[in-house]
Structure formats: C-alpha cells, structure tokens
Design an enzyme around this catalytic site. Structure first.
Site, PDB file in Angstrom:
ATOM      1  N   GLU A 185       0.828  -1.205   0.000  1.00  0.00           N
ATOM      2  CA  GLU A 185       0.000   0.000   0.000  1.00  0.00           C
ATOM      3  C   GLU A 185       0.862   1.253   0.000  1.00  0.00           C
ATOM      4  OE1 GLU A 185      -4.086  -0.995   2.342  1.00  0.00           O
ATOM      5  OE2 GLU A 185      -2.271  -1.055   3.551  1.00  0.00           O
ATOM      6  N   GLU A 186       1.914   1.234   0.794  1.00  0.00           N
ATOM      7  CA  GLU A 186       2.805   2.391   0.861  1.00  0.00           C
ATOM      8  C   GLU A 186       3.401   2.685  -0.515  1.00  0.00           C
ATOM      9  OE1 GLU A 186       6.632   3.935   3.533  1.00  0.00           O
ATOM     10  OE2 GLU A 186       5.748   1.965   3.886  1.00  0.00           O
TER      11      GLU A 186
END
Length: 442
Positions: A185-186
């Site tokens: 996600e990052e």
C-alpha cells in the site's frame, strides 16, 4: 346682490377649490414618485453589491499523519470543494514534523503519546479555519516501525494504536482512524502521489488515446468506458476513470500484441507435472488434434488452414497481416463487416499464442493440428456431440416384436405356398386341356 353676481361668486369659489385640490394631488404624486425612485436606487445598489461581492473560498481540508519508523509528520491538504472528474485537486499547505521518535518507540510509555502529538495538532487548529474543523478528516497511517512491532507483538501494536486514536479523537476534527498500512500500500500510494504531482493523471483527462498493437495501423475507434464493464468477465475489474470515452488507435505490431496476450496466461504456478496455464493439467501432446469452430473460421479467413503451412510460416504471415494498413485491409476485404474485419489480427494472434505458449505446441507438433470445418458433410462443432451425449442418456425402449412367432410364421408361409402352388397347377390344366378337365368332371 343680483342673480348674476351670485352666480359669478359661486363659480369663482368652485374654481378656486378645484385648483387647490389639483395642486394637492400633484404634490402627493410627486412625493410618492420621488420616494419610490429613491427606494429603487437603494435596492439596485444593494443587489449589485451583494451579487458582485467576493465569494468566500469554497475549499476543503484534510490531515494525514505519517507515522514512520523514525519520526511522525503531519500534513495538511487543501482542495476546492468542486472536484474535477470526481477527484479532489489536492495541494499541500502545511507540514509539521512531530518532535521525537516514531510512535512504535512509545510502546513502554504510551501515556506520553498525547503530549507527543500536541504541537502539530495545535498547529492544524491554527491553519484550518475554525468553521471547518468539524468537517476536516484526520487519518493516521503507520508504516515500517509499527509493522515490525506488530510482527513482534500484535497486542502491543494495538495498544499503541488505541492510545493514538484516543488522543486524536480529543481534537475538534473528524478523526477517521489510525491503521498500519502494508508495504504494498505504501508503494502504491507513493506511485499515486508521484504521478499526480507530475500531472500524469490529468494528461490522461485531455489525451484519452489507447495505442493498441492488436489493430491495424490507421484503425481508429471511439469506445465508451462503460462498455468495457458490461460482461461478467470484466465487471469485477470496474474502476472510475477520469474520462467517459477513449479512442483506440491501431499500430499493427504482431509481436507487441503477442506479448500483451501472454499476460493473460499465468504460468507461474503448476501443482502437476506439467500444466498449460492457470494451474490446469496438460497431458503429453500425442496424436492428431482437431481445431474447429472459431479456430477454423479465423484461420480460414487468414488462409492458414493448410496442413502444408508450417508454424514458422503461419507466424510470419500473421506479422504481415497485422502490419497492413487499415485502409488497405478494408479495400481488400470489402465484403466483410468492419467489426469482424478489425478483429482478425487480434484473433489470429490469440490463437497462435494459445496453441504455442498456452498448450505448448512446437514447430514439430504443429503438423498434427488440423483446422476442420466439416467432416463427411457435418459441421465440426459441439452440437452433434451434444446431441449424441443426450441421446445416450435416454433410456432404451424394448424393441418392437413381430405379431407371429417364428415357427407359426414358417408354417403359415409353407401352407399358403402349397395352396398357391396347387391353385397354379389347376389353373394351367384348365387353360391347356379344358376338355380333359370337363370329361373328368362329367
């Protein structure tokens, strides 16, 4: 006083009174008109000033706290309330770096987290107008430090997040929660940030063109985005795009089209000794293979059904076909509908990709593939097999029996044959020797 004098006096008096009445009415009317004019001018000025008064800035704010492994940073974002293409045009207006280490280091002193976040949260109070505090969302995303803490102890990680949530909930903003985001996600959010700031997304709202190698050079077609997701196979991939339509422009490159198609075949996983793709078992390729239906119709159109054409020759002919300009293709195949004509490059490339890379046919085993349209006058397809399968499932009935048994049938056949033979003999005698026959009768 005579009658004439009295009449003159009365007339003078009446005229004087009428004159006074007219004067009084005229003054009142002028006063009313003047007052109305003043009111109208004031109203016009008020309406004009109100209408042209500078409107208050219609913006929204948002707060994101990046709780990293070494420190925490607070970012304040601002965007116009009127979104473009359903996406907020977001700008960073403030950054505040929280003094101290990352929140994962407070695992043994969680009571200090509230003080730790105070300075930057108070800074947010000052930057964001008070009237918008309650509608300003606040998010906290924890990254590497908290991911490691959760791997060590999920209980301790939850404890830190609980205290963070309680602390942030005390502020007059709309706190939306604190969570640990994954490494994937990052990375994905970082990709969005970079492309957004470089203007890549907006360049797609102004240049909605898809250059497709599976269509002929010069081919163009406008497609509605909604049409992409109308089938069950594509419905689950539906997403919101910043445009309603896009234009397909063909470039006619067989090799690029081939590579795009190969992305559909997942060959990274095989639970068996040998797989085709997507984890499907593939037995050894032995014997002859019949390719019918769409396989036959596409290859027939491309004139590639001959068993004498090698796999290398088929691939070479597909490259040339796909590279032909669209206008030339339309002229050469004027009787074919454009919808079907435009897709033969893709269909032929897909069939080759499926047979060679999907089912692992080689140049040698290619000779055992037969593209079949009909066999003994019947179409090669699924319908006949479907009927045969269904008829095999119908219970068999008792065969019809003859009315007479075999012995009775033989006896009657012999009996009537003898009768017929006797009748024939008697008839011949009557015909050839009638006098002898009648003499005996006498």
């Amino acid at each position: 006083m005579g009658r004439e004098e009295l009449f003159l006096t009365f007339s003078f008096s009446s005229g004087f009174q009428e004159s006074n009445v007219k004067t009084f009415c005229s003054k009142n009317i002028l006063a009313i008109l003047g007052f109305s004019s003043i009111i109208a001018v004031i109203a016009l000025l008020a309406v004009g000033l109100t209408q042209n008064k500078a409107l208050p800035e219609n913006v929204k704010y948002g707060i994101v706290l990046d709780a990293g492994s070494s420190h925490t940073s607070l970012y304040i974002y601002k965007w116009p309330a009127e979104k473009e293409n359903d996406t907020g045009v977001v700008h960073q207006v403030e950054e505040c770096r929280v003094k101290g280490p990352g929140i994962s280091k407070f695992v043994q002193k969680v009571n200090e987290i509230g003080i730790y976040l105070t300075d930057c949260m108070e800074r947010a109070r000052e930057v964001i107008p008070r009237s918008q505090h309650q509608e300003t969302p606040v998010y906290l995303g924890a990254t590497a430090g908290m991911r490691l803490l959760r791997m060590e102890s999920e209980e301790l990680a939850d404890r830190v997040l609980d205290v963070v949530e309680r602390s942030l909930s005390n502020y007059p903003f709309d706190f939306q929660g604190a969570r640990i985001i994954t490494g994937q996600e990052e990375g994905a959010y970082g990709w969005i940030t970079i492309n957004y700031l470089l203007g890549k997304f907006s360049q797609v709202s102004s240049n909605e063109i898809l250059r497709d190698p599976c269509f002929h050079p010069g081919y163009k077609k406008v497609v509605n985005v909604s049409d992409l997701y109308k089938t069950p196979c594509t419905k689950r991939f539906e997403m919101t795009l910043p445009f309603q339509q896009f234009e397909i422009q063909g470039i006619g490159n067989y090799q690029q089209c081939h590579q795009r198609i190969l992305e559909l075949f997942n060959t990274s996983y095989c639970p068996y000794s040998q797989c085709a793709f997507n984890g499907i078992f593939l037995p050894p390729l032995q014997g002859d293979f019949g390719a019918f239906s769409a396989f036959y119709f596409v290859m027939k159109f491309l004139n590639l059904t001959s068993e004498k054409v090698s796999q290398e020759k088929v691939t070479e002919m597909m490259k040339k076909f796909c590279a032909q300009p669209w206008e030339e293709i339309k002229t050469s195949y004027a009787g074919v509908k454009e919808k079907y004509l435009s897709e033969y490059c893709f269909s032929g490339t897909y069939i080759l990709s499926l047979l060679l890379q999907g089912y692992h046919f080689t140049a040698d085993s290619w000779e055992h593939i037969h593209f079949i349209g009909k066999i003994q006058g019947s179409d090669a397809g699924w319908t006949l097999g479907y009927m045969l399968n269904l008829t095999n499932m119908i219970p068999a009935e008792q065969p019809l029996s003859t009315p007479l048994s075999h012995s009775t049938y033989v006896f009657l056949m012999v009996l009537f044959s003898l009768v017929l033979f006797t009748v024939a003999i008697i008839g011949l005698l009557i015909f050839h020797k009638p006098s002898y026959f009648w003499k005996d009768m006498v």
